[in-house]
Design a protein around this motif. Sequence first.
Motif, PDB file in Angstrom:
ATOM      1  N   ALA A 170      28.826  44.722  53.488  1.00 60.14           N
ATOM      2  CA  ALA A 170      27.284  44.427  53.910  1.00 60.14           C
ATOM      3  C   ALA A 170      26.105  45.770  54.393  1.00 60.14           C
ATOM      4  O   ALA A 170      24.937  46.054  54.244  1.00 60.14           O
ATOM      5  CB  ALA A 170      26.785  42.764  53.951  1.00 60.14           C
ATOM      6  N   TYR A 171      27.031  46.161  55.214  1.00 56.02           N
ATOM      7  CA  TYR A 171      27.205  47.417  55.989  1.00 56.02           C
ATOM      8  C   TYR A 171      26.448  48.781  54.958  1.00 56.02           C
ATOM      9  O   TYR A 171      26.018  49.387  55.136  1.00 56.02           O
ATOM     10  CB  TYR A 171      28.085  48.221  56.598  1.00 56.02           C
ATOM     11  CG  TYR A 171      28.203  47.309  58.257  1.00 56.02           C
ATOM     12  CD1 TYR A 171      27.190  46.750  59.012  1.00 56.02           C
ATOM     13  CD2 TYR A 171      28.738  46.043  58.046  1.00 56.02           C
ATOM     14  CE1 TYR A 171      27.225  46.940  60.667  1.00 56.02           C
ATOM     15  CE2 TYR A 171      29.315  45.459  59.551  1.00 56.02           C
ATOM     16  CZ  TYR A 171      28.607  46.015  60.556  1.00 56.02           C
ATOM     17  OH  TYR A 171      28.543  45.271  61.747  1.00 56.02           O
ATOM     18  N   LEU A 172      26.660  48.758  53.809  1.00 58.06           N
ATOM     19  CA  LEU A 172      26.692  49.416  52.963  1.00 58.06           C
ATOM     20  C   LEU A 172      25.239  49.714  52.434  1.00 58.06           C
ATOM     21  O   LEU A 172      24.458  50.157  52.262  1.00 58.06           O
ATOM     22  CB  LEU A 172      27.744  49.572  51.883  1.00 58.06           C
ATOM     23  CG  LEU A 172      29.077  49.273  51.669  1.00 58.06           C
ATOM     24  CD1 LEU A 172      30.510  50.150  51.025  1.00 58.06           C
ATOM     25  CD2 LEU A 172      29.676  51.248  52.859  1.00 58.06           C
ATOM     26  N   PHE A 173      24.468  48.263  52.744  1.00 60.47           N
ATOM     27  CA  PHE A 173      23.497  48.340  52.096  1.00 60.47           C
ATOM     28  C   PHE A 173      22.185  49.243  52.514  1.00 60.47           C
ATOM     29  O   PHE A 173      21.782  49.131  52.438  1.00 60.47           O
ATOM     30  CB  PHE A 173      22.307  47.057  52.289  1.00 60.47           C
ATOM     31  CG  PHE A 173      23.281  45.388  52.016  1.00 60.47           C
ATOM     32  CD1 PHE A 173      23.941  45.752  49.939  1.00 60.47           C
ATOM     33  CD2 PHE A 173      23.987  44.277  51.985  1.00 60.47           C
ATOM     34  CE1 PHE A 173      24.657  44.611  49.880  1.00 60.47           C
ATOM     35  CE2 PHE A 173      23.926  43.275  51.789  1.00 60.47           C
ATOM     36  CZ  PHE A 173      24.346  43.347  50.293  1.00 60.47           C
ATOM     37  N   TYR A 174      22.730  49.640  54.420  1.00 60.31           N
ATOM     38  CA  TYR A 174      21.951  50.348  55.410  1.00 60.31           C
ATOM     39  C   TYR A 174      21.944  51.636  55.300  1.00 60.31           C
ATOM     40  O   TYR A 174      21.513  52.805  55.466  1.00 60.31           O
ATOM     41  CB  TYR A 174      21.769  49.737  56.584  1.00 60.31           C
ATOM     42  CG  TYR A 174      21.616  48.817  56.363  1.00 60.31           C
ATOM     43  CD1 TYR A 174      20.195  48.084  56.451  1.00 60.31           C
ATOM     44  CD2 TYR A 174      22.569  46.905  56.750  1.00 60.31           C
ATOM     45  CE1 TYR A 174      19.830  46.797  56.146  1.00 60.31           C
ATOM     46  CE2 TYR A 174      21.921  46.224  56.169  1.00 60.31           C
ATOM     47  CZ  TYR A 174      20.574  45.332  55.831  1.00 60.31           C
ATOM     48  OH  TYR A 174      20.500  44.036  56.527  1.00 60.31           O
ATOM     49  N   LEU A 175      23.136  51.942  54.199  1.00 60.15           N
ATOM     50  CA  LEU A 175      23.705  53.115  53.692  1.00 60.15           C
ATOM     51  C   LEU A 175      21.751  54.573  53.500  1.00 60.15           C
ATOM     52  O   LEU A 175      22.174  55.999  54.354  1.00 60.15           O
ATOM     53  CB  LEU A 175      24.736  54.005  52.451  1.00 60.15           C
ATOM     54  CG  LEU A 175      25.746  53.587  53.005  1.00 60.15           C
ATOM     55  CD1 LEU A 175      26.516  53.692  51.651  1.00 60.15           C
ATOM     56  CD2 LEU A 175      26.264  54.380  54.328  1.00 60.15           C
ATOM     57  N   ALA A 217      17.390  48.856  43.564  1.00 63.58           N
ATOM     58  CA  ALA A 217      19.390  49.203  42.707  1.00 63.58           C
ATOM     59  C   ALA A 217      20.441  48.899  43.141  1.00 63.58           C
ATOM     60  O   ALA A 217      21.434  48.745  43.478  1.00 63.58           O
ATOM     61  CB  ALA A 217      18.245  50.188  41.978  1.00 63.58           C
ATOM     62  N   HIS A 218      20.176  49.523  44.515  1.00 64.46           N
ATOM     63  CA  HIS A 218      21.023  50.173  45.978  1.00 64.46           C
ATOM     64  C   HIS A 218      22.223  49.021  45.746  1.00 64.46           C
ATOM     65  O   HIS A 218      23.223  48.985  46.461  1.00 64.46           O
ATOM     66  CB  HIS A 218      20.935  51.310  46.792  1.00 64.46           C
ATOM     67  CG  HIS A 218      22.144  51.292  47.665  1.00 64.46           C
ATOM     68  ND1 HIS A 218      22.856  51.950  47.151  1.00 64.46           N
ATOM     69  CD2 HIS A 218      21.642  50.873  49.596  1.00 64.46           C
ATOM     70  CE1 HIS A 218      23.673  52.100  49.376  1.00 64.46           C
ATOM     71  NE2 HIS A 218      23.271  51.034  49.966  1.00 64.46           N
ATOM     72  N   VAL A 219      21.585  48.053  46.309  1.00 60.34           N
ATOM     73  CA  VAL A 219      21.749  46.840  47.445  1.00 60.34           C
ATOM     74  C   VAL A 219      22.332  46.045  45.661  1.00 60.34           C
ATOM     75  O   VAL A 219      23.178  45.672  46.390  1.00 60.34           O
ATOM     76  CB  VAL A 219      20.936  45.581  47.813  1.00 60.34           C
ATOM     77  CG1 VAL A 219      21.161  44.333  48.153  1.00 60.34           C
ATOM     78  CG2 VAL A 219      20.434  46.659  49.125  1.00 60.34           C
ATOM     79  N   LEU A 220      22.009  45.687  44.592  1.00 60.97           N
ATOM     80  CA  LEU A 220      22.712  45.404  44.023  1.00 60.97           C
ATOM     81  C   LEU A 220      24.014  45.676  43.442  1.00 60.97           C
ATOM     82  O   LEU A 220      24.553  45.390  42.863  1.00 60.97           O
ATOM     83  CB  LEU A 220      21.952  45.502  42.181  1.00 60.97           C
ATOM     84  CG  LEU A 220      21.762  44.414  41.160  1.00 60.97           C
ATOM     85  CD1 LEU A 220      22.588  43.082  41.770  1.00 60.97           C
ATOM     86  CD2 LEU A 220      21.075  44.916  40.440  1.00 60.97           C
ATOM     87  N   LYS A 221      23.361  47.190  43.470  1.00 62.83           N
ATOM     88  CA  LYS A 221      24.412  48.248  43.049  1.00 62.83           C
ATOM     89  C   LYS A 221      26.370  47.891  44.127  1.00 62.83           C
ATOM     90  O   LYS A 221      27.440  47.653  43.783  1.00 62.83           O
ATOM     91  CB  LYS A 221      24.657  49.444  43.250  1.00 62.83           C
ATOM     92  CG  LYS A 221      25.975  50.484  42.597  1.00 62.83           C
ATOM     93  CD  LYS A 221      25.054  51.624  42.137  1.00 62.83           C
ATOM     94  CE  LYS A 221      25.013  52.990  43.899  1.00 62.83           C
ATOM     95  NZ  LYS A 221      24.838  54.237  43.671  1.00 62.83           N
ATOM     96  N   VAL A 222      25.564  48.059  45.280  1.00 59.40           N
ATOM     97  CA  VAL A 222      27.212  47.379  46.319  1.00 59.40           C
ATOM     98  C   VAL A 222      27.734  46.192  45.702  1.00 59.40           C
ATOM     99  O   VAL A 222      28.787  45.726  46.040  1.00 59.40           O
ATOM    100  CB  VAL A 222      26.456  47.544  47.864  1.00 59.40           C
ATOM    101  CG1 VAL A 222      27.516  47.028  48.668  1.00 59.40           C
ATOM    102  CG2 VAL A 222      25.787  48.793  47.473  1.00 59.40           C
TER     103      VAL A 222
END
Length: 424
Positions: free
Chosen positions: A260-265, A230-235
């Motif tokens: 795409a760096y935000l995927f790894y937050l 869900a986090h990745v889809l939200k980004v």
Amino acid sequence: MGPFTLFDKSFLQSLSVDESVWFDHFFVPVVCPLFFVETLADLAKEMKEGSLRTAEDEVRIVADKTPVLSGMPCVHHGELCVGSLMGTFAPHPGQIPMAGGRPVRNPEGKPGVVFKNSPEAEAFARWQRGQFLEVERGAAADWRRMLSELDLQAVGRGMQALGITPQNCKTIEEAHGIASSLVHTEAAPEQQLRLMFTFVDVPGRFQRAIHERWREAGFPPLAQFAPYAAHVLKVELFFQIALAAKLIAAERASNRADIAYLFYLPFCNVFVSADKLHRRCVQPFLRKDQDFAWGPDLKADLSRINVELSGASEAERLQGLHKFAPRPPGDVGNLVPSLWHRHGFELQKPEEQETAVPPEAHDKLLAHLRGFQEAATAPEVAEMPSDDLESLSIERLVPPKKGSWWLIPKHVADEERRQGRTVE
């Protein structure tokens, strides 16, 4: 070892080699796959006319600054999304998801995992020596080509057709709010799943099982069913909404890679970047226990640390970083100490009384570690929860010295060299 810190390529490029040593030492760097791919892509970079550097020089310079002491490459977000949707993976703050571990039992039969050098670490070590494989050059050209072919303006027009416009979405926070509501709703689960499969490119062999698992759960909100996915889809949704609302420029294809760096937050305490897009967009995605550090500010404090510690004697330097500087100098008025303090690390060195280790005890410990690393593979350990593991061994490629600083004690480096095990 300090806070787990996600960094981007722009930040690492801004550092001197000496500053990169202190970043590596006082933080646990989260090396996300995108950093590796972006660095590799520089092999296909067209240098400015008259430049004294080649593309290979640019990659070697970044490789020289890449963390080697404590951080680890993170598993690709696509694999983690599949694990999240299948119910086999949930993010744990303060843990970097790693791939390639070999399940074993130590000589006493206790379960553990042995991680050899990652392919990324070995590649960076080669790049430092100016050695590049043809397959890497091909991958670099493909990445550059993919970025040049991205049509972000078409993406923006697609979202505008769904009703997202600069008039009804005026801020980054509003774009984040719309994206967040879409992964927290119980409506239209089929459409959410199709978006998930499209954005993450979930292999077809998993799609039916994922759909059945979600259906059997009663189609709860995606954020509840598979938090990381869900986090990745939200980004992804945020990025497309922000493009449609003209909050992110569609003219820079590299914005797609940067976001795409935000995927790894979820795997860090701190995210550091010198990219203006990150600075504008990251705040709504951060948990309350996370911080964003502006790259130039962290660079300045690492420079301060480097200057302060450069006054040490040669005898102190030869002890290696962990003995010489176990904690960052300064107080919470300085950025690095303030990040340590905020994330629960001791700034003051406690009184320590060293106890000499008898040679026989030292040899026994080394024999135990080697026995663990060389133990036979135990497949049943792979099925155990990570919290039940007793031991974890991570092999690293660490040069004795980097820039002006001994990373490990010189006498240890000399013994390694004598034994033929040095990585120089």
